[in-house]
Design an enzyme around this catalytic site. Structure first.
Site, PDB file in Angstrom:
ATOM      1  N   LEU A 368      44.103   0.236  27.931  1.00 44.83           N
ATOM      2  CA  LEU A 368      45.076   1.076  28.634  1.00 44.83           C
ATOM      3  C   LEU A 368      44.481   1.635  29.913  1.00 44.83           C
ATOM      4  O   LEU A 368      45.188   1.920  30.862  1.00 44.83           O
ATOM      5  CB  LEU A 368      45.492   2.249  27.744  1.00 44.83           C
ATOM      6  CG  LEU A 368      46.425   1.952  26.580  1.00 44.83           C
ATOM      7  CD1 LEU A 368      46.508   3.152  25.669  1.00 44.83           C
ATOM      8  CD2 LEU A 368      47.798   1.570  27.093  1.00 44.83           C
ATOM      9  N   GLY A 369      43.171   1.825  29.908  1.00 45.94           N
ATOM     10  CA  GLY A 369      42.544   2.388  31.082  1.00 45.94           C
ATOM     11  C   GLY A 369      41.059   2.535  30.865  1.00 45.94           C
ATOM     12  O   GLY A 369      40.557   2.388  29.752  1.00 45.94           O
ATOM     13  N   GLY A 371      37.673   4.937  32.563  1.00 50.88           N
ATOM     14  CA  GLY A 371      37.301   5.967  33.526  1.00 50.88           C
ATOM     15  C   GLY A 371      35.918   6.472  33.235  1.00 50.88           C
ATOM     16  O   GLY A 371      35.140   5.828  32.533  1.00 50.88           O
ATOM     17  N   GLY A 372      35.620   7.638  33.787  1.00 47.83           N
ATOM     18  CA  GLY A 372      34.283   8.189  33.652  1.00 47.83           C
ATOM     19  C   GLY A 372      33.836   8.328  32.215  1.00 47.83           C
ATOM     20  O   GLY A 372      32.664   8.184  31.909  1.00 47.83           O
ATOM     21  N   GLY A 374      34.982   6.628  29.443  1.00 49.53           N
ATOM     22  CA  GLY A 374      35.037   5.493  28.535  1.00 49.53           C
ATOM     23  C   GLY A 374      36.315   4.694  28.699  1.00 49.53           C
ATOM     24  O   GLY A 374      37.094   4.896  29.626  1.00 49.53           O
ATOM     25  N   ARG A 375      36.480   3.740  27.773  1.00 47.84           N
ATOM     26  CA  ARG A 375      37.639   2.860  27.844  1.00 47.84           C
ATOM     27  C   ARG A 375      38.647   3.254  26.775  1.00 47.84           C
ATOM     28  O   ARG A 375      38.272   3.661  25.681  1.00 47.84           O
ATOM     29  CB  ARG A 375      37.194   1.412  27.621  1.00 47.84           C
ATOM     30  CG  ARG A 375      36.258   0.915  28.707  1.00 47.84           C
ATOM     31  CD  ARG A 375      35.392  -0.226  28.229  1.00 47.84           C
ATOM     32  NE  ARG A 375      36.094  -1.510  28.226  1.00 47.84           N
ATOM     33  CZ  ARG A 375      36.257  -2.260  29.315  1.00 47.84           C
ATOM     34  NH1 ARG A 375      35.792  -1.858  30.465  1.00 47.84           N
ATOM     35  NH2 ARG A 375      36.885  -3.410  29.241  1.00 47.84           N
ATOM     36  N   VAL A 376      39.919   3.106  27.089  1.00 43.86           N
ATOM     37  CA  VAL A 376      40.975   3.490  26.156  1.00 43.86           C
ATOM     38  C   VAL A 376      41.788   2.261  25.766  1.00 43.86           C
ATOM     39  O   VAL A 376      42.209   1.495  26.635  1.00 43.86           O
ATOM     40  CB  VAL A 376      41.926   4.530  26.786  1.00 43.86           C
ATOM     41  CG1 VAL A 376      42.872   5.078  25.733  1.00 43.86           C
ATOM     42  CG2 VAL A 376      41.144   5.648  27.423  1.00 43.86           C
ATOM     43  N   ASP A 488      38.441  19.665  32.253  1.00 43.37           N
ATOM     44  CA  ASP A 488      38.666  18.485  33.092  1.00 43.37           C
ATOM     45  C   ASP A 488      40.149  18.239  33.333  1.00 43.37           C
ATOM     46  O   ASP A 488      40.679  17.172  33.053  1.00 43.37           O
ATOM     47  CB  ASP A 488      37.993  17.254  32.461  1.00 43.37           C
ATOM     48  CG  ASP A 488      37.741  16.155  33.480  1.00 43.37           C
ATOM     49  OD1 ASP A 488      37.914  16.420  34.692  1.00 43.37           O
ATOM     50  OD2 ASP A 488      37.377  15.037  33.082  1.00 43.37           O
TER      51      ASP A 488
END
Ligand SMILES: *[C@@H]1O[C@H](CO)[C@@H](O)[C@H](O)[C@H]1NC(C)=O
Ligand SMILES: *[C@@H]1O[C@H](CO)[C@@H](O)[C@H](O)[C@H]1NC(C)=O
Ligand SMILES: *[C@@H]1O[C@H](CO)[C@@H](O)[C@H](O)[C@H]1NC(C)=O
Length: 692
Positions: A368-369, A371-372, A374-376, A488
């Site tokens: 799904l995505g 970023g800083g 980790g991966r989803v 965050d």
């Protein structure tokens, strides 16, 4: 034949109303034709099992139907617990007499070693338990009335979760509850064996039918509870016994039955048979008549092997070797890390295999995505078919892991319509997996900065999302039992649910990086441009630094631009959103900062409020920022937003007071660190996360 059986079943429910005494007695060997009073999820299956829950909480919360996340079943006729004792008179209207009940039940969870709720036998003044809450409240009480003597509820809970808030002893216990989920007495599930007097553990979630006996003795005002595996005689020594005078609890006329509630995993609570007697001993159940539990899953594999091996040929030996290899590979693939201290977090722990299966082995097409942090991956839990988002966070050291997991589990109990529910976690070597409810509309970041193809978010939707995120943050800061700092807040951490409500996700994750791989360097976490000046300076996150980040978020949503952007035309190659909006404000045309893609399709008064609110939250001095409670009041118009404080930093030259100079310095540090940091890692943070 079938009709005959049906008749037998129906007759099995015998109700005896003995004269004027109000004594009641009944026995259900199966519930077909019993005419129980049912609500919520409770149902009687075609086989005659009483099924109290048949869904997960998520499924029902998605339908926004709290009634459907609980299940209640009552004997249809109320029981008259109070005889008008001759000569007693008075308001009490006599004592509650002795009574006795017994039932056979089974708890079947979709996972062998995990259940997240329980159920209870109860005596209640009404069948309407609509104010009661699901999950840990078992459909009995809610957060307000738990412990209130006006409930007049007596219950015996079979609880498979250890809830510290109710001082539960473990995640497998029976408790006597008087008007409260904080049990008056509790014992681990099990029984004392008549043969040798030894205590034998029973697991409530073993999927095996078990029997419970509950007796109230009016003469001594004592409740005794016993349990045993089904078809065993009642153990002579009870599991627990406690003094409680139910005359002060049970209403004159009350309903007897069962209550349960759904939770995050699919758990079915079955009652197979039940009997009750007021004034006497509960009639024995006829085991031969009890309906059978549906068979669950395939037959255990080990049995198949046991049959295959005796007739071993070369081929089967080869097959066995292959199976051995397969099992070994499987063990490696699904290996996870589990330590003693995690025992108490059991219910929130997912098996790696389930997450692996749910995400098709973490295939890229499920991504799904990234970023800083980790991966989803998107996944569907086997069994409940619940859609989840699984976040994989790599984590080098185990330092601080225990605290972090404790915090995650604690935060997992946060429930608010503007927060993404965190369902649980799993741990492997160097890796932490967090399981969230899946949000069908993805991250707000994509909708705001998605590029040419994406439809532009209309103003009203933006305002709705800002309000929602403010409400979620207020709950974390002020309305929950503990203060939770998000750390965050940014558009890519705001996810949109099926109805396009904004929900904050990833709470507490930043903390993991606080405990970072290298304990010697205190790394400031969060995302540049959202980080408050004092946070950059001290590294300490507070609710006020969250408010700062919220301010950056508000401007981002209203203006459709990131807090800090690389830009050629700007003199130092950076576009700083807050300075740009401040510029508009000073010129008296703040609404000119609204996302140009909206044209004139926005409410000017609302835009003025939102932008000034964003600036107020972004004040360089933490003390000058509003609290989240004030923010929500300004947003819903219940309090007027004050003019921006005169001390708000002025960037252009001129005389500065000492105080103003300090703010200016702090702001300059912020600007320098924030924009300088743009050059490296954080770019990926801002640019990629949630972007796919
Ligand atoms: C339980 O739910 C399943 C799936 O939704 C459904 O097929 C079944 O009929 C339900 N059982 C009862 C007793 O309502
Ligand atoms: C019963 O379970 C408890 C807790 O899991 C354990 O400490 C105890 O040793 C068990 N007792 C028996 C007899 O298995
Ligand atoms: C229980 O309370 C009632 C009045 O509330 C009283 O009459 C009765 O004696 C009490 N029973 C015992 C065993 O103390």
């Amino acid at each position: 034949m079938a009709a005959e059986r049906f008749l037998l079943m129906a007759v099995a429910a015998v109700v005896v109303a003995a004269g004027g005494g109000g004594a009641a007695e009944f026995a259900y060997d199966g519930f077909r034709g019993a005419g129980l009073s049912l609500d919520g999820m409770a149902a009687v299956t075609p086989a005659g099992l009483l099924l109290l829950t048949n869904d997960t909480n998520m499924a029902s919360s998605q339908q926004n139907d709290t009634a459907m996340s609980k299940g209640h079943a009552f004997h249809p006729v109320p029981v008259r617990f109070r005889r008008a004792a001759p000569g007693a008179g008075g308001a009490a209207g006599g004592e509650v007499p002795s009574f006795s009940t017994t039932f056979v039940f089974a708890i079947v969870s979709e996972f062998l070693d995990l259940s997240t709720s329980g159920f209870a036998f109860l005596v209640a003044p009404t069948t309407d338990l609509s104010p009661a809450m699901p999950q840990q409240y078992l459909g009995l009480f809610n957060s307000t009335d738990n412990g209130d003597p006006r409930n007049r509820v007596f219950a015996v809970e079979l609880d498979t979760v250890r809830n510290p808030e109710f001082a539960d002893i473990n995640n497998n216990h029976i408790g006597v509850d008087v008007n409260s989920l904080n049990s008056s007495a509790a014992a681990p599930a099990g029984y004392y064996d008549d043969a040798d007097g030894a205590f034998r553990n029973l697991s409530l979630i073993s999927r095996e039918p078990m029997q419970v006996w509950v007796d109230y003795d009016a003469a001594t005002a004592a409740v005794t509870v016993a349990m045993a595996p089904a078809r065993r005689p009642r153990p002579k020594r009870p599991l627990l016994s406690t003094n409680v005078n139910l005359s002060a609890v049970i209403a004159g006329t009350a309903y007897v039955g069962f209550s349960s509630a759904s939770s995050i995993v699919l758990v079915k609570h079955y009652v197979l048979g039940w009997s009750f007697s007021l004034g006497g001993e509960a009639p024995a159940l006829d085991y031969a008549m009890l309906p059978r539990l549906p068979r669950i899953g395939p037959k255990p594999r080990s049995k198949a092997l046991a049959v295959a091996l005796p007739i071993a040929t070369t081929a089967t030996v080869l097959a066995a070797v292959a199976v051995g290899f397969f099992l070994l590979r499987r063990r490696r693939r699904y290996a996870e890390l589990r330590e003693d201290w995690e025992m108490e977090f059991g219910p929130h722990r997912f098996a790696y295999k389930d997450l692996y299966d749910a995400t098709d082995g973490f295939k890229d097409r499920r991504l799904l995505g990234a970023g800083g942090f980790g991966r989803v991956y998107r996944g569907v839990l086997p069994g409940s078919r619940t859609e989840v988002a699984v976040k994989k966070v790599s984590h080098g050291s185990r330092q601080g892991m225990k605290e972090f997991v404790a915090e995650v589990v604690s935060i997992g109990r946060l429930r608010h319509r503007n927060l993404v529910p965190l369902l649980g976690y799993c741990r492997r070597k160097g890796e932490l997996l967090l399981v969230y409810d899946y949000m069908p509309n993805g991250s707000l970041d994509r909708h705001l900065h998605g590029g040419a193809g994406e439809p532009v978010l209309v103003w009203a939707r933006r305002l709705h999302i800002i309000r929602g995120v403010a409400a979620g943050l207020l709950y974390m800061h002020e309305d929950w039992e503990k203060v939770v700092v998000h750390r965050d807040i940014k558009a890519s951490n705001v996810l949109l649910d099926g109805e396009m409500n904004g929900r904050l996700g990833d709470f507490g994750l930043a903390r993991l990086h606080d405990h970072g791989d290298d304990a010697h360097t205190t790394r400031v976490v969060g995302t540049m441009g959202y980080l408050a000046p004092e946070l950059v300076r001290t590294g300490r996150a507070t609710t006020r630094s969250d408010v700062f980040a919220f301010g950056a978020f508000v401007l981002e949503v209203a203006c459709g631009r990131r807090p800090i952007e690389e830009e050629e035309e700007e003199e130092d190659g950076r576009f700083v959103l807050v300075e740009w909006v401040l510029g508009h404000w000073r010129e008296g045309s703040i609404a000119g900062a609204v996302d140009a893609r909206l044209g004139s399709e926005f409410d000017a008064a609302e835009a003025d409020l939102v932008l000034r609110l964003g600036l107020a939250c972004l004040h360089p001095s933490p003390a000058a920022r509003p609290s989240m409670r004030q923010v929500t009041q300004y947003l819903d118009g219940s309090a007027p937003l004050p003019e921006l404080p005169a001390t708000y930093v002025a960037f252009e030259g001129g005389e500065k007071h000492q105080h103003q100079q300090a703010l200016f310095d702090s702001w300059s540090v912020w600007r320098t660190t924030s924009t300088a940091a743009m050059s490296f890692a954080t770019m990926s943070d801002i640019g990629i996360s949630g972007g796919r």
